[in-house]
Design a protein around this motif. Structure first.
Motif, PDB file in Angstrom:
ATOM      1  N   HIS A  49       0.822  -1.208   0.000  1.00 48.37           N
ATOM      2  CA  HIS A  49       0.000   0.000   0.000  1.00 48.37           C
ATOM      3  C   HIS A  49       0.858   1.260   0.000  1.00 48.37           C
ATOM      4  O   HIS A  49       1.958   1.274   0.551  1.00 48.37           O
ATOM      5  CB  HIS A  49      -0.929  -0.011   1.214  1.00 48.37           C
ATOM      6  N   PRO A  50       0.340   2.347  -0.577  1.00 43.99           N
ATOM      7  CA  PRO A  50       1.085   3.608  -0.580  1.00 43.99           C
ATOM      8  C   PRO A  50       1.320   4.119   0.840  1.00 43.99           C
ATOM      9  O   PRO A  50       0.537   3.851   1.753  1.00 43.99           O
ATOM     10  CB  PRO A  50       0.180   4.578  -1.341  1.00 43.99           C
ATOM     11  N   ILE A  51       2.397   4.866   0.991  1.00 42.10           N
ATOM     12  CA  ILE A  51       2.746   5.472   2.272  1.00 42.10           C
ATOM     13  C   ILE A  51       2.284   6.921   2.258  1.00 42.10           C
ATOM     14  O   ILE A  51       2.612   7.676   1.353  1.00 42.10           O
ATOM     15  CB  ILE A  51       4.260   5.387   2.515  1.00 42.10           C
ATOM     16  N   ASP A  52       1.520   7.271   3.274  1.00 47.19           N
ATOM     17  CA  ASP A  52       1.037   8.635   3.425  1.00 47.19           C
ATOM     18  C   ASP A  52       2.121   9.432   4.152  1.00 47.19           C
ATOM     19  O   ASP A  52       2.249   9.359   5.376  1.00 47.19           O
ATOM     20  CB  ASP A  52      -0.279   8.635   4.202  1.00 47.19           C
ATOM     21  N   LEU A  53       2.933  10.173   3.386  1.00 48.22           N
ATOM     22  CA  LEU A  53       4.062  10.898   3.972  1.00 48.22           C
ATOM     23  C   LEU A  53       3.659  11.905   5.044  1.00 48.22           C
ATOM     24  O   LEU A  53       4.324  11.972   6.079  1.00 48.22           O
ATOM     25  CB  LEU A  53       4.879  11.589   2.877  1.00 48.22           C
ATOM     26  N   PRO A  54       2.603  12.697   4.848  1.00 49.81           N
ATOM     27  CA  PRO A  54       2.213  13.584   5.949  1.00 49.81           C
ATOM     28  C   PRO A  54       1.873  12.821   7.233  1.00 49.81           C
ATOM     29  O   PRO A  54       2.275  13.227   8.321  1.00 49.81           O
ATOM     30  CB  PRO A  54       0.994  14.326   5.395  1.00 49.81           C
ATOM     31  N   GLU A  55       1.183  11.694   7.118  1.00 55.81           N
ATOM     32  CA  GLU A  55       0.876  10.876   8.298  1.00 55.81           C
ATOM     33  C   GLU A  55       2.167  10.394   8.958  1.00 55.81           C
ATOM     34  O   GLU A  55       2.302  10.435  10.184  1.00 55.81           O
ATOM     35  CB  GLU A  55       0.032   9.655   7.913  1.00 55.81           C
ATOM     36  N   LEU A  56       3.110   9.920   8.141  1.00 56.25           N
ATOM     37  CA  LEU A  56       4.389   9.454   8.673  1.00 56.25           C
ATOM     38  C   LEU A  56       5.096  10.576   9.425  1.00 56.25           C
ATOM     39  O   LEU A  56       5.594  10.382  10.534  1.00 56.25           O
ATOM     40  CB  LEU A  56       5.276   8.932   7.532  1.00 56.25           C
ATOM     41  N   ILE A  57       5.109  11.762   8.837  1.00 53.57           N
ATOM     42  CA  ILE A  57       5.784  12.899   9.478  1.00 53.57           C
ATOM     43  C   ILE A  57       5.069  13.298  10.765  1.00 53.57           C
ATOM     44  O   ILE A  57       5.717  13.513  11.799  1.00 53.57           O
ATOM     45  CB  ILE A  57       5.907  14.075   8.483  1.00 53.57           C
ATOM     46  N   PHE A  58       3.744  13.380  10.734  1.00 53.97           N
ATOM     47  CA  PHE A  58       3.005  13.733  11.952  1.00 53.97           C
ATOM     48  C   PHE A  58       3.264  12.706  13.052  1.00 53.97           C
ATOM     49  O   PHE A  58       3.310  13.054  14.233  1.00 53.97           O
ATOM     50  CB  PHE A  58       1.507  13.869  11.681  1.00 53.97           C
ATOM     51  N   SER A  59       3.464  11.437  12.670  1.00 52.26           N
ATOM     52  CA  SER A  59       3.693  10.386  13.668  1.00 52.26           C
ATOM     53  C   SER A  59       5.007  10.582  14.423  1.00 52.26           C
ATOM     54  O   SER A  59       5.177  10.045  15.512  1.00 52.26           O
ATOM     55  CB  SER A  59       3.659   9.003  13.016  1.00 52.26           C
ATOM     56  N   CYS A  60       5.911  11.346  13.870  1.00 51.06           N
ATOM     57  CA  CYS A  60       7.181  11.634  14.549  1.00 51.06           C
ATOM     58  C   CYS A  60       7.007  12.665  15.665  1.00 51.06           C
ATOM     59  O   CYS A  60       7.924  12.900  16.446  1.00 51.06           O
ATOM     60  CB  CYS A  60       8.220  12.142  13.552  1.00 51.06           C
TER      61      CYS A  60
END
Length: 182
Positions: A49-60
């Motif tokens: 599945h595609p990676i949602d970069l904004p979600e990944l960044i917010f998770s940091c």
């Protein structure tokens, strides 16, 4: 935290462009997908599945459940992703912890597919150094900027609603400064 958890080495996080995008040359009328892959400790986290970069960044920066892997429409439920990734932070040690099950997707959220996924999905846990993870995302975004150059129109991002121009403005150190063109 148990002594075993304290002694466990941190995982190394990487984000890479899928399919050697940086090395491919396509005809001018072709669109190139900027798909990302997550690698942990040198091993590809094999999720289709595609990676949602904004979600990944917010998770940091904030603890909660995240749909880091998602459907191309932007809704993880659509891809059969039941839980997503539970992200917790240990501020005292500057750690980010991920807990989730593999595969991420049940394929279908209707019985019996969901029931089968609940029986067979494997729980996994990772612990990352926050600075290393953010640096890896910055390296990835620098690579995307290099590949895209002055021709963002030749590229697409695999999640509806995220334009390549939006992705180029992401700043993992300041997620709330993200300029979104919707």
């Amino acid at each position: 935290m148990t002594q075993v958890e304290k002694d466990k080495p941190l995982n190394r996080f990487e984000l890479r462009l899928k399919n050697d995008v940086a090395e491919r040359c396509l005809p001018r009328d072709s669109t190139i997908d900027l798909e990302a892959e997550i690698w942990i400790d040198g091993h590809h986290l094999d999720e289709p599945h595609p990676i949602d970069l904004p979600e990944l960044i917010f998770s940091c920066h904030k603890e909660r459940w995240y749909g880091i892997f998602t459907c191309g429409c932007g809704n993880a439920d659509c891809a059969g992703i039941v839980d997503g990734i539970h992200v917790t932070h240990q501020k005292s040690e500057d750690l980010i912890r991920w807990s989730f099950r593999l595969p991420q997707s049940a394929g279908n959220l209707l019985d019996p597919a969901l029931s089968e996924w609940e029986k067979t999905a494997i729980p996994v846990d990772f612990a990352f150094d926050r600075a290393q993870m953010i640096n890896a995302i910055n390296i990835f975004l620098d690579e995307v900027r290099r590949v895209v150059g002055t021709h963002p129109e030749r590229f697409s991002y695999p999640i509806m609603g995220h334009a390549v121009q939006d992705i180029l403005t992401l700043d993992p150190d300041h997620p709330h400064s993200w300029v979104h063109s919707w």
